[in-house]
Write a protein that holds these residues in place. Structure first.
Motif, PDB file in Angstrom:
ATOM      1  N   LEU A   1       0.848  -1.181   0.000  1.00  0.00           N
ATOM      2  CA  LEU A   1       0.000   0.000   0.000  1.00  0.00           C
ATOM      3  C   LEU A   1       0.888   1.236   0.000  1.00  0.00           C
ATOM      4  N   LYS A   2       0.698   2.110  -1.011  1.00  0.00           N
ATOM      5  CA  LYS A   2       1.424   3.370  -1.104  1.00  0.00           C
ATOM      6  C   LYS A   2       0.499   4.507  -0.693  1.00  0.00           C
ATOM      7  N   ILE A   3       1.006   5.429   0.114  1.00  0.00           N
ATOM      8  CA  ILE A   3       0.185   6.511   0.666  1.00  0.00           C
ATOM      9  C   ILE A   3       0.890   7.834   0.467  1.00  0.00           C
ATOM     10  N   ALA A   4       0.128   8.845   0.074  1.00  0.00           N
ATOM     11  CA  ALA A   4       0.606  10.224   0.052  1.00  0.00           C
ATOM     12  C   ALA A   4      -0.464  11.081   0.707  1.00  0.00           C
ATOM     13  N   SER A   5      -0.076  11.864   1.715  1.00  0.00           N
ATOM     14  CA  SER A   5      -1.056  12.628   2.482  1.00  0.00           C
ATOM     15  C   SER A   5      -0.529  14.030   2.774  1.00  0.00           C
ATOM     16  N   VAL A   6      -1.396  15.005   2.577  1.00  0.00           N
ATOM     17  CA  VAL A   6      -1.087  16.390   2.949  1.00  0.00           C
ATOM     18  C   VAL A   6      -2.169  16.839   3.921  1.00  0.00           C
ATOM     19  N   GLY A   7      -1.789  17.076   5.179  1.00  0.00           N
ATOM     20  CA  GLY A   7      -2.763  17.552   6.154  1.00  0.00           C
ATOM     21  C   GLY A   7      -3.198  16.508   7.151  1.00  0.00           C
ATOM     22  N   ASP A   8      -4.487  16.531   7.509  1.00  0.00           N
ATOM     23  CA  ASP A   8      -4.952  15.698   8.616  1.00  0.00           C
ATOM     24  C   ASP A   8      -6.051  14.706   8.263  1.00  0.00           C
ATOM     25  N   CYS A   9      -6.253  14.396   6.975  1.00  0.00           N
ATOM     26  CA  CYS A   9      -7.003  13.190   6.664  1.00  0.00           C
ATOM     27  C   CYS A   9      -6.137  12.014   7.111  1.00  0.00           C
ATOM     28  N   GLY A  10      -6.755  10.926   7.531  1.00  0.00           N
ATOM     29  CA  GLY A  10      -5.958   9.858   8.129  1.00  0.00           C
ATOM     30  C   GLY A  10      -6.227   8.489   7.538  1.00  0.00           C
TER      31      GLY A  10
ATOM     32  N   GLU B   1       0.571  19.617  10.494  1.00  0.00           N
ATOM     33  CA  GLU B   1      -0.092  20.877  10.798  1.00  0.00           C
ATOM     34  C   GLU B   1       0.915  21.989  11.052  1.00  0.00           C
ATOM     35  N   HIS B   2       0.471  23.210  10.783  1.00  0.00           N
ATOM     36  CA  HIS B   2       1.280  24.393  11.098  1.00  0.00           C
ATOM     37  C   HIS B   2       1.161  24.697  12.586  1.00  0.00           C
ATOM     38  N   TYR B   3      -0.043  24.587  13.096  1.00  0.00           N
ATOM     39  CA  TYR B   3      -0.334  24.721  14.523  1.00  0.00           C
ATOM     40  C   TYR B   3      -1.687  24.083  14.746  1.00  0.00           C
ATOM     41  N   PHE B   4      -2.136  24.027  15.995  1.00  0.00           N
ATOM     42  CA  PHE B   4      -3.362  23.309  16.318  1.00  0.00           C
ATOM     43  C   PHE B   4      -4.538  23.806  15.482  1.00  0.00           C
ATOM     44  N   ASP B   5      -5.230  22.873  14.848  1.00  0.00           N
ATOM     45  CA  ASP B   5      -6.415  23.151  14.037  1.00  0.00           C
ATOM     46  C   ASP B   5      -6.087  23.897  12.739  1.00  0.00           C
ATOM     47  N   CYS B   6      -4.819  23.908  12.342  1.00  0.00           N
ATOM     48  CA  CYS B   6      -4.433  24.506  11.059  1.00  0.00           C
ATOM     49  C   CYS B   6      -3.523  23.522  10.324  1.00  0.00           C
ATOM     50  N   PRO B   7      -4.115  22.576   9.598  1.00  0.00           N
ATOM     51  CA  PRO B   7      -3.314  21.535   8.953  1.00  0.00           C
ATOM     52  C   PRO B   7      -2.650  22.020   7.667  1.00  0.00           C
TER      53      PRO B   7
ATOM     54  N   GLY C   1     -10.244   8.280   6.596  1.00  0.00           N
ATOM     55  CA  GLY C   1     -11.300   9.260   6.784  1.00  0.00           C
ATOM     56  C   GLY C   1     -10.771  10.679   6.850  1.00  0.00           C
ATOM     57  N   SER C   2     -11.692  11.610   6.764  1.00  0.00           N
ATOM     58  CA  SER C   2     -11.364  13.021   6.958  1.00  0.00           C
ATOM     59  C   SER C   2     -11.193  13.285   8.449  1.00  0.00           C
ATOM     60  N   ASP C   3     -10.723  14.495   8.789  1.00  0.00           N
ATOM     61  CA  ASP C   3     -10.488  14.792  10.208  1.00  0.00           C
ATOM     62  C   ASP C   3     -11.794  14.807  10.992  1.00  0.00           C
ATOM     63  N   GLY C   4     -12.904  15.056  10.325  1.00  0.00           N
ATOM     64  CA  GLY C   4     -14.189  15.005  11.014  1.00  0.00           C
ATOM     65  C   GLY C   4     -14.497  13.635  11.571  1.00  0.00           C
ATOM     66  N   PHE C   5     -13.903  12.612  10.986  1.00  0.00           N
ATOM     67  CA  PHE C   5     -14.050  11.251  11.509  1.00  0.00           C
ATOM     68  C   PHE C   5     -13.082  11.004  12.653  1.00  0.00           C
ATOM     69  N   PHE C   6     -11.797  11.202  12.413  1.00  0.00           N
ATOM     70  CA  PHE C   6     -10.802  10.845  13.423  1.00  0.00           C
ATOM     71  C   PHE C   6     -10.807  11.779  14.631  1.00  0.00           C
TER      72      PHE C   6
ATOM     73  N   GLU D   1      -6.927  16.614  22.636  1.00  0.00           N
ATOM     74  CA  GLU D   1      -5.805  17.273  21.974  1.00  0.00           C
ATOM     75  C   GLU D   1      -5.805  18.771  22.257  1.00  0.00           C
ATOM     76  N   ALA D   2      -7.001  19.379  22.249  1.00  0.00           N
ATOM     77  CA  ALA D   2      -7.095  20.812  22.516  1.00  0.00           C
ATOM     78  C   ALA D   2      -6.569  21.149  23.912  1.00  0.00           C
ATOM     79  N   ARG D   3      -6.954  20.352  24.900  1.00  0.00           N
ATOM     80  CA  ARG D   3      -6.482  20.609  26.264  1.00  0.00           C
ATOM     81  C   ARG D   3      -4.969  20.451  26.354  1.00  0.00           C
ATOM     82  N   SER D   4      -4.426  19.464  25.618  1.00  0.00           N
ATOM     83  CA  SER D   4      -2.974  19.246  25.667  1.00  0.00           C
ATOM     84  C   SER D   4      -2.213  20.410  25.031  1.00  0.00           C
ATOM     85  N   ARG D   5      -2.910  21.176  24.166  1.00  0.00           N
ATOM     86  CA  ARG D   5      -2.281  22.331  23.517  1.00  0.00           C
ATOM     87  C   ARG D   5      -2.564  23.634  24.259  1.00  0.00           C
ATOM     88  N   GLY D   6      -3.208  23.545  25.429  1.00  0.00           N
ATOM     89  CA  GLY D   6      -3.438  24.728  26.242  1.00  0.00           C
ATOM     90  C   GLY D   6      -4.794  25.374  26.067  1.00  0.00           C
TER      91      GLY D   6
END
Length: 324
Positions: free
Chosen positions: A143-152, A169-175, A206-211, A256-261
């Motif tokens: 299986l070959k995979i190429a991914s940009v961002g936060d689809c998983g 991601e560049h920072y939290f919630d900005c993939p 899935g998209s980030d809405g799933f994971f 994840e949000a709490r871990s990022r402050g």
């Protein structure tokens, strides 16, 4: 004397009452069994649930399933921030997936998800941006995979997650995201990896809405309880949707949000409160199972037979409007 020599060198001729078993029949070099070779394919199920406020428009996720033997699938998640500029975020993601379905026929792109991403992105004229994941299964089982961002994507083997991609991601919630703008990422920024798969392995993508709204143990439980891939994809999407609207659910996103402050005000913390809840979003789920099929080689009789007798059928789409 010659007859005596022959009788010593030749085995007895078996009869109906002879104790000597008949030797097994020899296979012809043109036999379909001799000619058959095993190849890996994917049996794929999909399900999409748009954001509760975007049901009428079908949401901003898009996906594509296709390729030889159903060996390719992809998801693009349109970045909703473009709506603030009066741009429909769905147009970009849908066009990227439409272009992917076109360029999968290109010899160079058909064997390399990163090249497919490059060509699909370059051919996209819509304004916007999207996170994207593309996966290709070679006939050898790689299986070959190429991914940009936060689809998983996760690979499940014998009831355990044995491989996972990780978000960029560049920072939290900005993939990371490919974009119509020069400042966005490109295929060169993609996370590229390969995984050697076995028959029976399950792939959940899935998209980030799933994971953002489901845990690994929940994914494993649904997979184990589902009678098939279509049912698994639907059940996983519906469970993620249920969590996404539950303000009390301590989701992967809120953890994840709490871990990022990011949390409730300090005075609420003194009362024992904390940031919880799912994340409402478009939810796209693809579930695939690795199967092997017996196919004739160049010397074969032209007969194709799938191991286990099931027929693998694959649907192709370049739009997230599956449920409409």
């Amino acid at each position: 004397m010659a007859a005596s020599t022959a009788s010593r060198l030749s085995p007895p001729r078996p009869t109906a009452s002879s104790p000597y078993p008949r030797p097994p029949p020899r296979l012809s070099r043109f036999s379909s069994l001799r000619a058959a070779k095993m190849e890996a394919v994917l049996s794929i199920g999909t399900h999409v649930i748009p954001h509760p406020r975007k049901v009428e428009t079908g949401g901003e996720d898009a996906f594509f399933v296709g390729g030889d033997g159903g060996g390719v699938f992809a998801i693009a998640d349109g970045v909703s921030g473009w709506a603030e500029k009066n741009v429909n975020p769905a147009l970009f993601s849908r066009e990227v997936m439409a272009n992917s379905s076109t360029f999968i026929k290109d010899e160079e792109a058909s064997n390399d998800p990163q090249i497919l991403l490059m060509k699909a992105h370059a051919a996209t004229s819509s304004i916007g941006s999207a996170t994207v994941i593309i996966a290709m299964l070679e006939k050898t089982g790689t299986l070959k995979i190429a991914s940009v961002g936060d689809c998983g994507l996760k690979v499940i083997r014998k009831g355990q997650v044995m491989f996972s991609t990780y978000p960029q991601e560049h920072y939290f919630d900005c993939p990371y995201q490919i974009s119509s703008e020069a400042i966005g990422q490109t295929y060169q920024d993609a996370l590229v990896c390969t995984v050697n798969l076995m028959e029976g392995d399950m792939i959940v993508s899935g998209s980030d809405g799933f994971f953002d709204n489901i845990f690994d143990q929940e994914i494993l439980a649904v997979i184990s309880e589902s009678p098939g891939i279509d049912e698994a994809a639907k059940a996983l999407a519906e469970l993620a949707r249920k969590h996404s609207v539950d303000v009390r659910f301590d989701s992967p996103y809120s953890i994840e949000a709490r871990s990022r402050g990011f949390d409730v005000p300090w005075w609420k913390k003194l009362l024992g409160a904390k940031l919880t809840g799912g994340k409402m979003d478009d939810i796209t789920v693809i579930v695939a199972q690795v199967k092997t099929v017996a196919v004739p080689d160049d010397e074969g009789s032209g007969v194709e037979q799938e191991k286990g007798g099931e027929q693998v059928t694959v649907a192709a789409t370049a739009s997230a409007e599956q449920n409409e």
